[in-house]
Design a protein around this motif. Sequence first.
Motif, PDB file in Angstrom:
ATOM      1  N   ILE A   1     -18.260  12.073  12.880  1.00 23.14           N
ATOM      2  CA  ILE A   1     -18.268  10.877  12.026  1.00 23.14           C
ATOM      3  C   ILE A   1     -16.908  10.200  12.191  1.00 23.14           C
ATOM      4  CG2 ILE A   1     -18.448   9.952   9.676  1.00 23.14           C
ATOM      5  CD1 ILE A   1     -19.990  12.480   8.904  1.00 23.14           C
ATOM      6  N   ARG A   2     -16.915   8.899  12.362  1.00 24.98           N
ATOM      7  CA  ARG A   2     -15.663   8.162  12.505  1.00 24.98           C
ATOM      8  C   ARG A   2     -15.759   6.882  11.668  1.00 24.98           C
ATOM      9  NH1 ARG A   2     -13.296  11.135  16.204  1.00 24.98           N
ATOM     10  NH2 ARG A   2     -11.530   9.873  15.640  1.00 24.98           N
ATOM     11  N   PHE A   3     -14.629   6.345  11.272  1.00 28.18           N
ATOM     12  CA  PHE A   3     -14.684   5.072  10.537  1.00 28.18           C
ATOM     13  C   PHE A   3     -13.387   4.308  10.698  1.00 28.18           C
ATOM     14  CE2 PHE A   3     -12.117   5.257   6.554  1.00 28.18           C
ATOM     15  CZ  PHE A   3     -11.630   6.545   6.646  1.00 28.18           C
ATOM     16  N   ASP A   4     -13.485   3.017  10.404  1.00 21.37           N
ATOM     17  CA  ASP A   4     -12.294   2.160  10.432  1.00 21.37           C
ATOM     18  C   ASP A   4     -12.598   0.918   9.601  1.00 21.37           C
ATOM     19  OD1 ASP A   4      -9.784   1.313  10.963  1.00 21.37           O
ATOM     20  OD2 ASP A   4     -10.096   0.868  13.079  1.00 21.37           O
ATOM     21  N   GLY A   5     -11.571   0.204   9.234  1.00 21.92           N
ATOM     22  CA  GLY A   5     -11.788  -1.041   8.507  1.00 21.92           C
ATOM     23  C   GLY A   5     -10.690  -1.340   7.516  1.00 21.92           C
ATOM     24  N   VAL A   6     -10.902  -2.420   6.785  1.00 24.06           N
ATOM     25  CA  VAL A   6      -9.951  -2.855   5.763  1.00 24.06           C
ATOM     26  C   VAL A   6     -10.533  -2.433   4.422  1.00 24.06           C
ATOM     27  CG1 VAL A   6      -8.869  -4.844   4.690  1.00 24.06           C
ATOM     28  CG2 VAL A   6      -9.339  -4.854   7.150  1.00 24.06           C
ATOM     29  N   ALA A   7      -9.835  -1.561   3.716  1.00 21.61           N
ATOM     30  CA  ALA A   7     -10.457  -1.034   2.506  1.00 21.61           C
ATOM     31  C   ALA A   7      -9.422  -0.508   1.524  1.00 21.61           C
ATOM     32  CB  ALA A   7     -11.442   0.064   2.859  1.00 21.61           C
ATOM     33  N   CYS A   8      -9.851  -0.396   0.261  1.00 21.91           N
ATOM     34  CA  CYS A   8      -8.969   0.041  -0.817  1.00 21.91           C
ATOM     35  C   CYS A   8      -8.794   1.563  -0.795  1.00 21.91           C
ATOM     36  CB  CYS A   8      -9.546  -0.394  -2.156  1.00 21.91           C
ATOM     37  SG  CYS A   8     -11.092   0.417  -2.561  1.00 21.91           S
ATOM     38  N   THR A   9      -7.995   2.067  -1.713  1.00 24.20           N
ATOM     39  CA  THR A   9      -7.750   3.516  -1.769  1.00 24.20           C
ATOM     40  C   THR A   9      -9.049   4.287  -1.884  1.00 24.20           C
ATOM     41  OG1 THR A   9      -7.500   3.237  -4.160  1.00 24.20           O
ATOM     42  CG2 THR A   9      -5.472   3.493  -2.879  1.00 24.20           C
ATOM     43  N   ILE A  10      -9.906   3.854  -2.797  1.00 21.57           N
ATOM     44  CA  ILE A  10     -11.109   4.626  -3.093  1.00 21.57           C
ATOM     45  C   ILE A  10     -12.090   4.595  -1.920  1.00 21.57           C
ATOM     46  CG2 ILE A  10     -13.092   4.780  -4.661  1.00 21.57           C
ATOM     47  CD1 ILE A  10     -10.459   5.754  -5.871  1.00 21.57           C
ATOM     48  N   SER A  11     -12.289   3.427  -1.301  1.00 19.89           N
ATOM     49  CA  SER A  11     -13.208   3.399  -0.144  1.00 19.89           C
ATOM     50  C   SER A  11     -12.656   4.217   0.997  1.00 19.89           C
ATOM     51  CB  SER A  11     -13.460   1.996   0.396  1.00 19.89           C
ATOM     52  OG  SER A  11     -13.233   1.025  -0.515  1.00 19.89           O
TER      53      SER A  11
ATOM     54  N   PHE B   1      -3.449  -2.083  -2.023  1.00 17.71           N
ATOM     55  CA  PHE B   1      -4.575  -2.921  -1.646  1.00 17.71           C
ATOM     56  C   PHE B   1      -4.959  -3.789  -2.852  1.00 17.71           C
ATOM     57  CE2 PHE B   1      -9.092  -3.574  -0.426  1.00 17.71           C
ATOM     58  CZ  PHE B   1      -8.894  -4.010   0.869  1.00 17.71           C
ATOM     59  N   ALA B   2      -5.291  -5.061  -2.581  1.00 17.22           N
ATOM     60  CA  ALA B   2      -5.496  -6.025  -3.670  1.00 17.22           C
ATOM     61  C   ALA B   2      -6.471  -5.527  -4.737  1.00 17.22           C
ATOM     62  CB  ALA B   2      -5.972  -7.358  -3.087  1.00 17.22           C
ATOM     63  N   GLN B   3      -7.542  -4.894  -4.296  1.00 15.38           N
ATOM     64  CA  GLN B   3      -8.536  -4.472  -5.287  1.00 15.38           C
ATOM     65  C   GLN B   3      -8.019  -3.338  -6.165  1.00 15.38           C
ATOM     66  OE1 GLN B   3     -12.358  -3.310  -3.760  1.00 15.38           O
ATOM     67  NE2 GLN B   3     -13.367  -3.938  -5.656  1.00 15.38           N
ATOM     68  N   ASP B   4      -7.178  -2.480  -5.572  1.00 13.16           N
ATOM     69  CA  ASP B   4      -6.557  -1.420  -6.380  1.00 13.16           C
ATOM     70  C   ASP B   4      -5.671  -2.036  -7.456  1.00 13.16           C
ATOM     71  OD1 ASP B   4      -7.567   0.970  -5.108  1.00 13.16           O
ATOM     72  OD2 ASP B   4      -6.367   0.423  -3.380  1.00 13.16           O
ATOM     73  N   ALA B   5      -4.949  -3.080  -7.064  1.00  9.93           N
ATOM     74  CA  ALA B   5      -4.084  -3.773  -8.035  1.00  9.93           C
ATOM     75  C   ALA B   5      -4.931  -4.413  -9.138  1.00  9.93           C
ATOM     76  CB  ALA B   5      -3.243  -4.824  -7.319  1.00  9.93           C
TER      77      ALA B   5
ATOM     78  N   PHE C   1       1.392  -9.864 -18.234  1.00 10.20           N
ATOM     79  CA  PHE C   1       0.939  -9.767 -16.838  1.00 10.20           C
ATOM     80  C   PHE C   1       2.083  -9.280 -15.932  1.00 10.20           C
ATOM     81  CE2 PHE C   1       0.945 -12.341 -12.838  1.00 10.20           C
ATOM     82  CZ  PHE C   1      -0.062 -11.670 -12.160  1.00 10.20           C
ATOM     83  N   VAL C   2       3.252  -9.876 -16.112  1.00  7.17           N
ATOM     84  CA  VAL C   2       4.386  -9.516 -15.254  1.00  7.17           C
ATOM     85  C   VAL C   2       4.814  -8.069 -15.521  1.00  7.17           C
ATOM     86  CG1 VAL C   2       6.807 -10.028 -14.747  1.00  7.17           C
ATOM     87  CG2 VAL C   2       5.161 -11.887 -14.968  1.00  7.17           C
ATOM     88  N   ASN C   3       4.796  -7.657 -16.792  1.00  7.33           N
ATOM     89  CA  ASN C   3       5.127  -6.261 -17.102  1.00  7.33           C
ATOM     90  C   ASN C   3       4.176  -5.301 -16.406  1.00  7.33           C
ATOM     91  OD1 ASN C   3       7.269  -6.966 -18.684  1.00  7.33           O
ATOM     92  ND2 ASN C   3       6.110  -6.929 -20.611  1.00  7.33           N
ATOM     93  N   ALA C   4       2.914  -5.653 -16.386  1.00  6.13           N
ATOM     94  CA  ALA C   4       1.925  -4.791 -15.718  1.00  6.13           C
ATOM     95  C   ALA C   4       2.135  -4.814 -14.207  1.00  6.13           C
ATOM     96  CB  ALA C   4       0.514  -5.226 -16.074  1.00  6.13           C
ATOM     97  N   CYS C   5       2.486  -5.973 -13.681  1.00  9.15           N
ATOM     98  CA  CYS C   5       2.724  -6.073 -12.232  1.00  9.15           C
ATOM     99  C   CYS C   5       3.895  -5.195 -11.802  1.00  9.15           C
ATOM    100  CB  CYS C   5       3.005  -7.520 -11.818  1.00  9.15           C
ATOM    101  SG  CYS C   5       1.522  -8.521 -11.730  1.00  9.15           S
ATOM    102  N   ALA C   6       4.872  -5.047 -12.695  1.00 12.93           N
ATOM    103  CA  ALA C   6       6.037  -4.215 -12.377  1.00 12.93           C
ATOM    104  C   ALA C   6       5.616  -2.767 -12.141  1.00 12.93           C
ATOM    105  CB  ALA C   6       7.055  -4.294 -13.510  1.00 12.93           C
ATOM    106  N   GLU C   7       4.491  -2.396 -12.715  1.00  8.91           N
ATOM    107  CA  GLU C   7       4.021  -1.007 -12.603  1.00  8.91           C
ATOM    108  C   GLU C   7       3.077  -0.815 -11.426  1.00  8.91           C
ATOM    109  OE1 GLU C   7       2.151  -0.831 -16.348  1.00  8.91           O
ATOM    110  OE2 GLU C   7       4.024  -0.918 -17.479  1.00  8.91           O
ATOM    111  N   LEU C   8       2.868  -1.867 -10.633  1.00 12.73           N
ATOM    112  CA  LEU C   8       1.890  -1.755  -9.541  1.00 12.73           C
ATOM    113  C   LEU C   8       2.458  -0.950  -8.385  1.00 12.73           C
ATOM    114  CD1 LEU C   8       0.268  -5.304  -9.357  1.00 12.73           C
ATOM    115  CD2 LEU C   8      -0.866  -3.146  -9.937  1.00 12.73           C
ATOM    116  N   ASN C   9       1.967   0.268  -8.253  1.00 16.95           N
ATOM    117  CA  ASN C   9       2.222   1.071  -7.057  1.00 16.95           C
ATOM    118  C   ASN C   9       1.010   1.966  -6.851  1.00 16.95           C
ATOM    119  OD1 ASN C   9       2.486   3.456  -8.665  1.00 16.95           O
ATOM    120  ND2 ASN C   9       4.561   2.786  -9.179  1.00 16.95           N
ATOM    121  N   ILE C  10       0.954   2.579  -5.701  1.00 21.01           N
ATOM    122  CA  ILE C  10      -0.237   3.363  -5.346  1.00 21.01           C
ATOM    123  C   ILE C  10      -0.506   4.459  -6.370  1.00 21.01           C
ATOM    124  CG2 ILE C  10      -0.839   5.235  -3.761  1.00 21.01           C
ATOM    125  CD1 ILE C  10      -1.950   2.817  -2.847  1.00 21.01           C
ATOM    126  N   GLU C  11       0.545   5.161  -6.786  1.00 20.23           N
ATOM    127  CA  GLU C  11       0.349   6.277  -7.717  1.00 20.23           C
ATOM    128  C   GLU C  11      -0.350   5.799  -8.990  1.00 20.23           C
ATOM    129  OE1 GLU C  11       3.150   5.680  -6.068  1.00 20.23           O
ATOM    130  OE2 GLU C  11       3.230   7.449  -4.759  1.00 20.23           O
TER     131      GLU C  11
END
Lengths: 144, 409
Positions: free
Chosen positions: A61-71, B341-345, B392-402
């Motif tokens: 199985i392989r994959f690639d693409g533009v995706a968020c953390t969860i995908s 990634f934008a959707q995570d944000a 909004f800006v306060n929340a943006c300050a916390e935007l990181n992957i973790e």
Amino acid sequence: MSNMLKDPAILRELIMDHYKYPRNHELVDDDSYDSRHMASDSCIDDITVQSKIENGIIKDIRFDGVACTISTASTSIMSELLKGKSIDEAKKIMENYFNMMDEKPYDEELLEEAIAMMNVHRQANRIKCATIGWKAMKEMIDKE
Amino acid sequence: MLDVNEIKKDFPMFRKHQNMIYLDNSATTFKPDAVISALNRYYEEASVNIERGDYLLSHEVSNDYEDARLSIAKFINAKRKEEIVFTSGATDSLNMIAYGLMDQLQEGDVILLNYAEHASNILCWFDVARKKKCQIAYIELTMDGEVCLDKLKAKLDEYGSRVKIVSMAYVSNVLGFKQDITKIAAMVHEYQALLVVDGAQSVPHMKTDVQLLDIDFLAFSGHKMCGPTGIGVLYGKFDLLDRLKPLRYGGGANARFDIEGNVLLQTTPHKFEAGTPNIAGALGLAAAVRYLSDIGMDNIEEYEKELKKYMVEKLQELPNIKIYNPHTTSGIVAFNADGVFAQDAGSYLNTRNICVRSGNHCAKILHNLIGTDQTCRASLYFYNTKADIDAFVNACAELNIENCINIFF
């Protein structure tokens, strides 16, 4: 299952690891692979999943693409989990995974690392992210 | 200066969701009581069809519907109310313009667009161009999304009289640049082409004077300006609108027809409104226009400009945030957080009760310009406050992957 996989810190780490270092994250140019481009499910994730199924066994199985953390993480985990499994085994794992997404009873033993996605339903609009790669794989398996 | 705390009281959504910070106004806007009452009044007190009934109430509602048309005409300073067609929204209007102009196009004609356009102002032209063997060309933009006059002139010179249509958003939905439509219109007309303007992101936020701007066709949606969903407007200069081919035929759009297939259409604009129109929607949109006019479109524009400036200044203090359109004046901020990634944000902000939009915002070819496929978009309206922006800006300050992954645990 091991209690380790119930520890939120471990599950978080699993998602992070699969997001930063996705497994099987390269497509191949090989006609023996089936392929699914998934872009219509949501307007943002855009991934392609490839699979090689021979004699009822998922060889690759392989994959690639533009995706968020969860995908990314869910597809990466899926690619490791289902590789080498028979179609029947894979179908059973998938059924349990989709049940977990729908908050129905599921067998956590079967899901192994995919258990990291157990809470995605808390952000309901992200369920589609956690299932996009799995749906691609399901389509290819159902075709067999 | 607007008294926003008073204004907020006009909106049931704010009464229901007191802690919601709504920054997705480019997608749709909240509706004030005045608009909801107008809808209810129609459904509860005057729920009859127009133009057809031989009874007083039908006559009265027909008058109300035409008065709504007049209110819209005045709102954008159209010459006459017959230049206003009610549609289902900007997308519908743009499709009616594109396909309605199709018969006037010939093989080899050129339609000028640009990379910042919304899908609604691209896909219908793609299809029309394919059907009529026309060519689509793109006017180059600056990094802010500006259509520079010299770039426009270059394209007009390159294709000459083959250019028949130039279509662009007054304010683009991702970068929010406000084009200099007056000058653009003058240049387009010098080359005998038509200027089609997508006003979906401009009409709700600033004064629109179609005569001053010299726009040939304008499209906009009701729901992005406090009006109901499912109602929008197609404006056309009367002679041009009259020559546009209607796409839909049916009751209300014809005067007479016979078994031989001879059809006498209604006059403009009724020939474009086949079938029972969205009567409630039109009445609701007229109420929205009255509401906005009472606040004053200039006041709205000025206030949003101030909010945008404040938002950009605050966001620029955050090292983890990149803004793609700091210089545009409309209330749209396109941004990303480093490594997120934008959707995570977007999901993280959701957990802080902040509504933004992530994705490519139906502008799928824009990445050619800004170098990214996905952005978050925060878009303001006159009912937002600096307190909203601070949160909004306060929340943006916390935007990181973790943090974005933590929301799942």
